[in-house]
Design an enzyme around this catalytic site. Structure first.
Site, mmCIF file in Angstrom:
data_model
loop_
_atom_site.group_PDB
_atom_site.id
_atom_site.type_symbol
_atom_site.label_atom_id
_atom_site.label_comp_id
_atom_site.label_asym_id
_atom_site.label_seq_id
_atom_site.Cartn_x
_atom_site.Cartn_y
_atom_site.Cartn_z
ATOM 1 N N TYR A 118 0.869 -1.188 0.000
ATOM 2 C CA TYR A 118 0.000 0.000 0.000
ATOM 3 C C TYR A 118 0.896 1.226 0.000
ATOM 4 O O TYR A 118 1.905 1.274 0.719
ATOM 5 C CB TYR A 118 -0.897 0.032 1.243
ATOM 6 C CG TYR A 118 -1.655 1.343 1.400
ATOM 7 C CD1 TYR A 118 -2.920 1.490 0.854
ATOM 8 C CD2 TYR A 118 -1.088 2.417 2.062
ATOM 9 C CE1 TYR A 118 -3.606 2.699 0.967
ATOM 10 C CE2 TYR A 118 -1.759 3.624 2.180
ATOM 11 C CZ TYR A 118 -3.018 3.760 1.634
ATOM 12 O OH TYR A 118 -3.685 4.955 1.742
ATOM 13 N N GLU A 123 -3.425 7.598 -4.125
ATOM 14 C CA GLU A 123 -3.357 6.327 -3.409
ATOM 15 C C GLU A 123 -3.199 5.171 -4.384
ATOM 16 O O GLU A 123 -3.954 5.065 -5.351
ATOM 17 C CB GLU A 123 -4.619 6.124 -2.570
ATOM 18 C CG GLU A 123 -4.627 4.813 -1.779
ATOM 19 C CD GLU A 123 -5.932 4.599 -1.023
ATOM 20 O OE1 GLU A 123 -5.934 4.734 0.210
ATOM 21 O OE2 GLU A 123 -6.945 4.311 -1.697
#
Length: 404
Positions: A126, A214
């Site tokens: 992530y 993101e």
């Protein structure tokens, strides 16, 4: 301004950020053609079909009209692609972020399968870049736990969340990029690929004027390539003047229609779930007004800032937008006359009221500042069903009477 996944990936490619390649389509026939092209180019029969909406959780989300269908599915034939496309396109996808109402899917992304070599040394990470307002610096957040909801990771295993802050007006330093790769447990070619990826991604964040960028999952292939498999990207609206090409990517069908209409009149509007519509000049005063509405026993139905140059046209536009909400039982107009004169706003209220006609719900107008007394007199003598107040306590009492 939010972008779809396929749009965000196109922007990242401008900054040499490796992404999962794909083709955006709007109908089942084009989806099949996209699949056939990807299969021919890669020699791999597997592909991924992804619903394109402005919300996360698409893989776990379901289609209202076909509950067995998720928003993301791996396919291995043209027949699979056609079936999935027909199940998704034009139907409503419900995810944890959309709520029960869901969002209608108008586009699909048919993308390459990244798991092309079976079980191997693959990893999912992530990584995101955003502004840390407390530190007044950009921050890169990253974790070894990719492909999961980062909120759950932060709650259950906070030690797996890393942060790297970057000084304003400074590029990401080489030692910082290497530190990120090291904390993700990479070495050799994978570490070199990650250093290059993170550096280019940060350059994209700054160059595009992102508010948030993101990547989840950020994928390491078995041959040590680093690829953005998914991407969520939102831009700072105040910087869109520098990016006309990106501004043209805006998908208004993904936004609340009343918020879109408000934007056309340069009104800052956000719809809420309450019963008292409010129209205020200034964001701080608007927040205070919403607090006052709650203290009076009501619930704000919206945030609406008409700015410091309110006139008859903007007041009428604000009225029309608020009135489109069937839950509104009263409207509170709270204006502080600093830049704008109160009597000018009052004249706008009266004119808007006359133009719209047949307004049945109570309207409370609280004006304070320049020419406030003249404004109150103008409203009181208009003969309209508009209640005026000068003190905040008066307005609060009138709101309480209206909602009760």
């Amino acid at each position: 301004m939010n972008l779809h996944e396929y749009q965000a990936k196109e922007l990242l490619k401008r900054y040499n950020v490796p992404v999962q390649e794909g083709i955006a389509v709007e109908n089942a026939a084009d989806a099949v053609n996209a699949y056939n092209k990807i299969a021919a180019d890669t020699g791999i029969k597997f592909a991924v079909v992804k619903a394109q909406i402005h919300a996360g959780g698409r893989g776990k989300g379901t289609i209202k009209e076909a509950p067995e269908q998720h928003g993301v599915e791996v396919v291995k034939s043209a027949e699979d692609v056609e079936r999935v496309a027909k199940n998704i396109l034009g139907n409503t996808l419900v995810t944890i972020q959309t709520g029960e109402a869901g969002k209608v899917v108008n586009k699909l992304l048919v993308a390459q399968d990244m798991y092309y070599d079976g079980p191997s040394d693959r990893k999912e990470f992530y990584l995101s870049v955003l502004m840390d307002r407390a530190k007044k610096q950009n921050v890169i957040m990253y974790s070894t736990e990719g492909g999961m909801d980062i909120e759950d990771v932060a709650h259950n295993t906070p030690e797996k969340i890393f942060k790297e802050w970057v000084e304003p007006n400074m590029p990401l330093q080489g030692f910082q990029a290497r530190k990120i790769a090291f904390n993700l447990g990479l070495s050799g070619d994978a570490m070199k690929s990650m250093v290059k990826f993170v550096t280019n991604l940060y350059n994209a964040y700054v160059g595009i004027d992102c508010a948030m960028l993101e990547i989840n999952p950020l994928f390491k292939t078995s041959d040590d390539k680093i690829v953005a498999v998914d991407c969520k990207l939102s831009l700072d609206d105040n910087a869109l003047m520098r990016h006309n090409d990106i501004a043209n990517m805006r998908d208004k069908s993904e936004e609340d229609p009343t918020e879109v209409e408000a934007g056309e009149y340069n009104l800052n509007y956000v719809k809420l779930d309450g019963n008292v519509g409010c129209m205020v000049n200034g964001a701080g005063l608007a927040m205070a007004t919403m607090d006052m509405i709650k203290l009076a026993g009501g619930e704000p139905a919206n945030f609406l800032d008409v700015g410091g140059t309110a006139n008859a046209e903007t007041v009428e536009a604000g009225f029309r937008i608020i009135m489109k909400d069937p839950n509104v039982k009263a409207i509170l107009i709270n204006i502080f006359g600093g830049i704008v004169r109160c009597d000018r706003v009052a004249a706008g209220v009266v004119e808007a009221y006359k133009n719209m006609g047949n307004i049945e719900i109570p309207i409370i107008v609280r004006l304070q500042g320049t020419n406030a007394e003249q404004a109150k007199e103008l409203i009181d003598n208009s003969g309209l069903k508009v209640q005026s107040a000068i003190l905040l306590s008066e307005a609060a009492e009138l709101v309480q009477n209206a909602v009760n």
